[in-house]
Design an enzyme around this catalytic site. Structure first.
Site, PDB file in Angstrom:
ATOM      1  N   THR A   1      -7.712  10.975  -0.039  1.00  0.00           N
ATOM      2  CA  THR A   1      -7.986  11.869  -0.842  1.00  0.00           C
ATOM      3  C   THR A   1      -6.698  12.050  -1.759  1.00  0.00           C
ATOM      4  O   THR A   1      -6.935  12.639  -2.816  1.00  0.00           O
ATOM      5  CB  THR A   1      -8.436  13.143  -0.307  1.00  0.00           C
TER       6      THR A   1
ATOM      7  N   GLU B   1       5.893   4.533   7.482  1.00  0.00           N
ATOM      8  CA  GLU B   1       5.570   5.779   6.618  1.00  0.00           C
ATOM      9  C   GLU B   1       6.477   6.949   6.776  1.00  0.00           C
ATOM     10  O   GLU B   1       6.345   7.505   7.984  1.00  0.00           O
ATOM     11  CB  GLU B   1       4.095   6.057   6.766  1.00  0.00           C
TER      12      GLU B   1
ATOM     13  N   THR C   1      -1.342  -3.443  11.271  1.00  0.00           N
ATOM     14  CA  THR C   1      -1.310  -3.198   9.826  1.00  0.00           C
ATOM     15  C   THR C   1      -0.258  -3.862   9.108  1.00  0.00           C
ATOM     16  O   THR C   1       0.633  -3.246   8.687  1.00  0.00           O
ATOM     17  CB  THR C   1      -1.643  -1.665   9.485  1.00  0.00           C
TER      18      THR C   1
ATOM     19  N   ASN D   1      -0.324  10.680   5.774  1.00  0.00           N
ATOM     20  CA  ASN D   1      -1.733  10.329   6.549  1.00  0.00           C
ATOM     21  C   ASN D   1      -2.895  11.397   6.443  1.00  0.00           C
ATOM     22  O   ASN D   1      -3.784  10.994   6.778  1.00  0.00           O
ATOM     23  CB  ASN D   1      -1.447   9.667   7.743  1.00  0.00           C
TER      24      ASN D   1
ATOM     25  N   LYS E   1       3.933  -7.074   3.697  1.00  0.00           N
ATOM     26  CA  LYS E   1       3.844  -5.658   3.537  1.00  0.00           C
ATOM     27  C   LYS E   1       3.484  -5.010   4.726  1.00  0.00           C
ATOM     28  O   LYS E   1       2.986  -5.536   5.797  1.00  0.00           O
ATOM     29  CB  LYS E   1       2.471  -5.503   2.574  1.00  0.00           C
TER      30      LYS E   1
ATOM     31  N   THR F   1       0.890  -1.217  -0.285  1.00  0.00           N
ATOM     32  CA  THR F   1      -0.006  -0.054  -0.026  1.00  0.00           C
ATOM     33  C   THR F   1       0.879   1.123  -0.166  1.00  0.00           C
ATOM     34  O   THR F   1       1.207   1.673  -0.982  1.00  0.00           O
ATOM     35  CB  THR F   1      -1.055   0.031   1.341  1.00  0.00           C
TER      36      THR F   1
END
Length: 410
Positions: free
Chosen positions: A410, A283, A197, A405, A186, A160
């Site tokens: 969007t 991230e 996650t 994040n 992942k 992702t």
């Protein structure tokens, strides 16, 4: 980022190894249109039904694919094939989402010609949206096309917000046979396992009954995947699955087998490697952080304290800014809820001692800053209360994490 890993002397790392390195596995991936351009649909298959074991998210909102996969595994503790899409998590999607997960499993099994309960499904991505089943149908029709084959395509299709694929394979000798263990994973954000996650898929050609495989996985998960954090959030979807198809033809493994520890340590190494790769790829991360706690009353206590330190946003931001603010580490130890004697606690940043027995220890600020600017940072806490030891992994918390994040949907 690169880091040096120490392998047990009995293991050999397979160069370019993956989930297809063990005997009897193949994998693939393709773009089905859930994501704009990137691969988003992957699978791997064993030639024969394999002993299976899994651990799953502790989030109360457990996604539909996890429910279906747990049902598959519970049937006879065997799996033969796993399919995974990225882009949409199929979580919080009600009865329709559950039916879609069942349909996904049914279609996958039919295309491969395996029994339905031997197929597992996984999804990762945006929560609260239904799968575009017409695209899933189209992808299923292409699974057997050789142009989509390859473990690297599977590794890419399950990502992702990850920045890179994560794979490994190792080999070891058991009963004079070469046993291989491979893995892919992942995970980049919303990482705070018990589980979290992340998706991790492990394959082996070892001969091991599912009950022993399951116990080994649960024990090892508590020392690997459950000891990483990126941001303190636990996902709705994710899991670790292990398949063992027995094609190495060793004698059946159990804790009584004379070379049980060989296999156990091999599986642990693969899980720990994948866990650290997930933490390293957090991230917006710029550093891999390893926290070691020694001298706790028990191993469990040390693990909780290590997790408290690595989960602290104040510690993580200090590491990002190369600020040797050891007070944040002391604070995280203190609110861990574990018994400690503050007058015995010593803290190190790498080899640099910054706290000795609860009080500041003189150190060179510039030297500490230079150390914290490195891509791999180690924090060591010595508690002086016992023999308990725990290790946790995570990353720094950067401005880029907020950017990613703030606009994920969007």
């Amino acid at each position: 980022m690169k880091t040096k890993e120490v392998t047990p002397h009995t293991l050999e790392i397979v160069q370019g190894g993956s989930i297809t390195s063990p005997k009897g596995y193949k994998a693939g991936g393709l773009h089905c249109g859930i994501r704009k351009k990137k691969l988003d649909f992957g699978w791997f298959v064993s030639e024969v039904p394999a002993s299976a074991a899994g651990v799953y998210t502790t989030n109360s909102f457990q996604a539909a694919p996890l429910k279906v996969t747990q049902e598959s595994v519970a049937k006879e503790n065997k799996l033969q094939a796993v399919v995974c899409n990225s882009g949409i998590a199929n979580a919080c999607t009600g009865e329709q989402g559950l039916q879609d997960a069942y349909d996904m499993r049914k279609l996958f099994a039919e295309v491969l010609g395996v029994e339905e309960h031997l197929a597992a499904v996984a999804s990762t991505g945006l929560i609260g949206e239904l799968l575009p089943m017409e695209k899933i149908h189209g992808a299923m029709a292409e699974i057997n096309d050789e142009k989509h084959g390859g473990s690297e395509k599977f590794e890419s299709a399950i990502l992702t917000t990850d920045t890179k694929e994560k794979g490994i394979a190792i080999q070891l000798k058991i009963d004079g046979k070469t046993v291989t263990i491979g893995g892919a994973a992942k995970g980049s954000g919303m990482i705070n396992p018990n589980m979290a996650t992340m998706l991790s898929f492990i394959t082996t050609d070892a001969n091991i009954p599912s009950e022993h495989l399951s116990q080994a996985l649960k024990d090892i998960t508590n020392q690997s995947f459950n000891m990483i954090t990126v941001d303190g959030d636990t996902s709705t979807n994710d899991m670790v699955l292990v398949l063992a198809n027995g094609l190495a033809e060793n004698e059946a493994l159990s804790p009584e087998h004379k070379e049980w520890d060989q296999f156990y340590q091999g599986l642990r190494y693969v899980c720990e490697h994948l866990a650290k790769e997930i933490a390293r790829d957090g991230e917006g991360a710029t550093k891999l952080v390893e926290v070691t706690v020694e001298g706790a009353t028990t191993d469990q206590s040390a693990q909780k304290i290590a997790k408290s330190i690595i989960s602290s946003n104040l510690v993580k931001t200090a590491i990002h800014g190369a600020d040797a603010n050891w007070g944040r580490i002391i604070t995280a130890i203190g609110y861990s809820g574990e018994p400690i004697n503050p007058d015995k606690v010593s803290i190190y940043l790498g080899e640099i001692k910054v706290v000795e027995e609860g009080v500041p220890h003189p150190f060179n600020e510039e030297q500490a800053k230079d150390y914290l600017l490195q891509e791999n940072v180690a924090i060591h806490a010595q508690l002086g209360d016992g023999n308990g030891k725990g290790i946790a992994w995570g990353c720094d918390l950067s401005y880029e994490y907020v950017r990613i994040n703030a606009s994920y949907r969007t």
